[in-house]
Design a protein around this motif. Structure first.
Motif, mmCIF file in Angstrom:
data_model
loop_
_atom_site.group_PDB
_atom_site.id
_atom_site.type_symbol
_atom_site.label_atom_id
_atom_site.label_comp_id
_atom_site.label_asym_id
_atom_site.label_seq_id
_atom_site.Cartn_x
_atom_site.Cartn_y
_atom_site.Cartn_z
ATOM 1 N N LEU A 17 0.835 -1.204 0.000
ATOM 2 C CA LEU A 17 0.000 0.000 0.000
ATOM 3 C C LEU A 17 0.868 1.251 0.000
ATOM 4 C CD1 LEU A 17 -2.848 -1.024 2.465
ATOM 5 C CD2 LEU A 17 -3.022 -0.618 0.009
ATOM 6 N N ILE A 18 1.994 1.180 0.671
ATOM 7 C CA ILE A 18 2.877 2.344 0.703
ATOM 8 C C ILE A 18 3.577 2.526 -0.642
ATOM 9 C CG2 ILE A 18 5.058 3.204 1.639
ATOM 10 C CD1 ILE A 18 4.230 2.299 4.352
ATOM 11 N N SER A 19 4.102 1.445 -1.169
ATOM 12 C CA SER A 19 4.882 1.541 -2.401
ATOM 13 C C SER A 19 4.005 1.576 -3.642
ATOM 14 C CB SER A 19 5.841 0.349 -2.505
ATOM 15 O OG SER A 19 6.596 0.219 -1.321
ATOM 16 N N GLY A 20 2.707 1.445 -3.436
ATOM 17 C CA GLY A 20 1.820 1.472 -4.587
ATOM 18 C C GLY A 20 1.888 0.207 -5.433
ATOM 19 N N GLY A 21 2.374 -0.872 -4.823
ATOM 20 C CA GLY A 21 2.411 -2.128 -5.555
ATOM 21 C C GLY A 21 1.012 -2.624 -5.871
ATOM 22 N N ASP A 22 0.900 -3.373 -6.957
ATOM 23 C CA ASP A 22 -0.418 -3.817 -7.374
ATOM 24 C C ASP A 22 -0.877 -5.033 -6.571
ATOM 25 O OD1 ASP A 22 1.812 -4.867 -8.493
ATOM 26 O OD2 ASP A 22 0.841 -5.560 -10.324
ATOM 27 N N ASP A 23 0.069 -5.851 -6.149
ATOM 28 C CA ASP A 23 -0.300 -7.072 -5.441
ATOM 29 C C ASP A 23 0.043 -6.961 -3.960
ATOM 30 O OD1 ASP A 23 -0.820 -9.551 -4.496
ATOM 31 O OD2 ASP A 23 0.850 -10.539 -5.525
ATOM 32 N N PRO A 24 -0.971 -6.860 -3.108
ATOM 33 C CA PRO A 24 -0.726 -6.658 -1.682
ATOM 34 C C PRO A 24 -0.017 -7.845 -1.035
ATOM 35 C CG PRO A 24 -3.082 -6.519 -2.195
ATOM 36 C CD PRO A 24 -2.398 -7.027 -3.409
ATOM 37 N N ASP A 25 -0.116 -9.004 -1.650
ATOM 38 C CA ASP A 25 0.452 -10.195 -1.035
ATOM 39 C C ASP A 25 1.782 -10.607 -1.653
ATOM 40 O OD1 ASP A 25 -1.768 -10.466 0.679
ATOM 41 O OD2 ASP A 25 -2.910 -11.352 -0.975
#
Lengths: 249, 249
Positions: free
Chosen positions: B220-228
């Motif tokens: 969520l911080i890095s704006g990644g698409d996959d939270p897992d």
DNA sequence: CGTATCCGATACGCATCCGTATCGTAGACG
DNA sequence: CGTCTACGATACGGATGCGTATCGGATACG
């Protein structure tokens, strides 16, 4: 709002009594007295943030704890976010200094088995490596300074940063630097064992920090005596599992 | 303060119009209308808690979101802590139901390799086991329902429980049950691979949850698409590392 | 169709905390 | 030793959120 300390590059105008003052004298107004006050407020803020949480903390309580009134506070900081930012800066600098010092220690000293860390050209494997990793993890955990409750604030700020990214630049910057430190920490430790990581070092750092943070929380909730018990048990195996004996490259 | 729903065992006296009412009729006042209102408020509370945090959420905003005024709120709940408690109860029940359903799925279906989970009497080892574990982890992660932001609230509540243990009984109870579920989850999964844990299952559960939670936060911080992403990469190796082929016992 | 009750809306007072404006004094400096 | 500035204390106004007391309409029921 008059703050004579922070934001030298802002539009704040400092009141100079004298007639002719050179431009580069536009330095922050540092007096020993002011520095002392700021430090005392920061110390108090650290305590209150740790106990009540960043949101639950009030400026009033911070001031009480520091032995000042709110007047002193607003003379030194713009608002609660401002102390928080200053506090993050200070604590981060301390932590990194600590880590660096102890990294040297860990790297410099011989292994508990007495034969040096790296076991040979092919790298260590199995129980040997696990034991050495355990010793390394042990030293690092033991070296992390200060109040365990601060770990909660760290997590709290991470969550806050997700909800209010704009207001959290200071934390995010410090966090990125912290993560980089941990990453090199892990990489160097692994290299000392003659091994190499199979996944990104940052990923390992994230996982490790997640484990440590939750270890602390679990212990605090369950009333365990050792906050790092869970981390101690799991981390060596984890790091070992995401690494392999180094290929002669 | 008049609440016709919760705390049947409290000293609250319900106004009964009729003359003769049997004692066991002192049941909670359930009307379809009231139930619907409570549900809407709980839905709104879930959103607001997730977005603003438990501390940052205001009763006002919850009511706005639900399309009610504060009057409706205080007719149904004592205060913010009360909704929180009800919400924890509800969400926990849902999550456990979800997990149970998907545990059956994971257990019941054949392995991706098509040969069934357990590889033989001695248990699986090495890359094989890692691959199967990866598939299991994958299914479990994919099965966790709902908003990722709720993971933040989970962490937030854990921290709150440390600071205010007395006020957090509801959360702590739910959390203990949740942890037990995850533990059996892991144990059964490991057993299916013909392996056994080398550390306490609760410890593994704690570590795993810590990794997943931080994985979500990082993304969520890095704006990644996959939270897992991080959890997916690390968890199989972690679980494998704290287990070994089962001894014929 | 009339009546009683439930339940959400409205309105109010209260407490907390914030940020600013002003004041008085301790300490630096000549 | 006197003056002046820096700095913390005091005092004020205002915003926000909470919980309660009361009101009015919807709903169930005879």
């Amino acid at each position: 709002m008059r703050i004579g300390y922070v934001n030298v590059s802002s539009t704040t105008v400092y009141p100079f009594g004298g007639s002719a003052v050179s431009v580069e004298a536009r330095e922050p107004v540092r007096s020993a007295r002011r520095d002392a006050t700021r430090e005392r407020v920061l110390d108090a803020a650290r305590e209150v943030f740790a106990e009540r949480g960043v949101f639950g903390a009030t400026v009033e309580e911070i001031c009480d704890r520091a032995g000042f009134t709110r007047g002193a506070f607003y003379s030194n900081f713009a608002d609660k976010d401002d102390v928080l930012e200053a506090l993050i800066e200070r604590e981060h600098a301390r932590l990194v200094a600590y880590l660096d010092a102890h990294l040297d220690l860990v790297v410099g000293e011989p292994a508990p088995s007495g034969a040096g860390w790296a076991g040979g050209q092919g790298g260590l494997d199995g129980p040997e490596a696990a034991g050495l990793l355990g010793a390394m993890v042990e030293r690092i955990l033991a070296s992390v300074p200060g109040d365990r409750l601060l770990s909660l604030v760290q997590t709290e700020l991470e969550i806050h940063a997700i909800r209010q990214p704009a207001a959290s630049r200071a934390f995010l910057d410090a966090d990125a630097r912290f993560r980089a430190r941990i990453s090199t920490f892990i990489e160097r430790g692994i290299a000392l064992l003659g091994r190499e990581l199979t996944v990104d070092a940052g990923t390992v750092a994230d996982a490790a920090v997640g484990v440590v943070e939750r270890s602390v929380r679990r212990a605090l909730i369950s009333g365990g005596d050792d906050p790092d018990a869970m981390a101690r048990e799991v981390l060596p195996a984890l790091i070992l599992a995401v690494s392999r004996p180094a290929t002669a490259d």
